[in-house]
Scaffold this active site. Structure first.
Site, PDB file in Angstrom:
ATOM      1  CG  LEU A 137      -2.113  65.892  34.457  1.00 27.95           C
ATOM      2  CD1 LEU A 137      -3.056  65.266  33.427  1.00 27.95           C
ATOM      3  CD2 LEU A 137      -0.843  66.374  33.785  1.00 27.95           C
ATOM      4  CG  ASP A 138      -2.345  72.964  35.376  1.00 29.27           C
ATOM      5  OD1 ASP A 138      -3.364  73.057  34.667  1.00 29.27           O
ATOM      6  OD2 ASP A 138      -1.203  73.183  34.941  1.00 29.27           O
ATOM      7  CE  LYS A 139     -11.147  74.264  38.475  1.00 24.58           C
ATOM      8  NZ  LYS A 139     -11.696  75.222  39.479  1.00 24.58           N
ATOM      9  CD  GLN A 140      -8.517  75.642  33.339  1.00 22.87           C
ATOM     10  OE1 GLN A 140      -8.878  75.384  32.194  1.00 22.87           O
ATOM     11  NE2 GLN A 140      -9.352  75.641  34.363  1.00 22.87           N
TER      12      GLN A 140
END
Length: 269
Positions: A137-140
């Site tokens: 999952l990306d950082k945001q």
């Protein structure tokens, strides 16, 4: 006198088969030296384990285990039988963790800043085989994230052939225009810079600016790019479900839980 058939262990007899089955079952159970096992699970060096054992810090079946060079069967029930420093042993190889990933942390071992691994017990960073995230999952992006040291399981979950669905809740900058559902389900949507259309995905409208999107692929920033292709922008993205496994309501951001065998199986349900 007639021979006692209970003691007939000749070839092909029931007794012979039973012994053979027992030997085969025992042969399949791996064994390990205690110090080597605990070291591979991140508890410390072998010397650390020897010192801990001498101080009474390791117990097996309620008794102090003082000789860490002894070999023991590495069975799934070992965490219920062994304690280290007063706590139950961590799960042996095959551990699967469900983490409610908060915003601002990265699914990486090496990048700067907060990492998902920082949210877990420190010793788990030292496990061998190492823990890895099941996809990213990306950082945001927040929500359901699986981690495991089981490479076979990891590849089964992320394999396109398995079609394990991932469901995201997306909050959008602009209202949906009503065409998104049919476009995402068509199997014809082509993302910018790619040569293969996306597999069909399912959209469930929650409100004019909120939707649940279920996809079976894991392309780079896929959900954000899908909505961008419709002229919209994802302001908040949260993964709620993977396969048949949902993020528990009582698991706060940054918290994690170990999955049972039944929960692991539900991923593929």
């Amino acid at each position: 006198d007639m021979p006692n058939e209970d003691f007939n262990f000749g070839p092909g007899s029931l007794g012979s088969q039973t012994l053979m089955q027992r030997r085969n079952a025992m042969a399949k159970i791996p064994t390990s030296r205690v110090d080597r096992l605990l070291s591979s699970m991140g508890y410390g060096s072998r010397k650390d384990m020897a010192r801990m054992a001498k101080a009474g810090g390791i117990t097996l079946d309620g008794d102090d285990l003082t000789d860490v060079t002894m070999r023991i069967p590495v069975t799934p029930d070992l965490p219920t039988r062994m304690e280290v420093d007063g706590e139950p042993l961590d799960p042996v190889a095959g551990m699967v963790i469900l983490l409610n990933k908060p915003l601002g942390v990265t699914c990486s071992h090496k990048e700067e800043g907060g990492l998902v691994y920082d949210l877990l017990p420190k010793r788990w960073k030292l496990r061998d085989p190492a823990l890895s995230t099941v996809g990213r999952l990306d950082k945001q992006t927040s929500g359901l994230l699986l981690l495991t040291d089981d490479g076979d399981l990891l590849h089964r979950v992320i394999s396109p052939k398995r079609h394990v669905t991932k469901t995201y809740r997306a909050k959008l900058a602009r209202p949906l225009d009503g065409t998104e559902g049919s476009l995402f389900a068509s199997g014809e949507l082509m993302l910018e810079g790619e040569e293969k259309p996306l597999a069909p995905a399912r959209l469930e409208v929650v409100s004019p600016t909120e939707a649940l999107l279920s996809v079976t692929e894991g392309r780079y920033h896929q959900v954000r790019r899908m909505f961008a292709a419709t002229g919209n922008h994802v302001e908040d993205l949260h993964r709620e479900r993977q396969g048949g496994l949902s993020l528990p309501d009582d698991l706060a951001p940054g918290q994690w839980k170990l999955l049972s065998a039944a929960e692991i199986a539900s991923i593929f349900a």
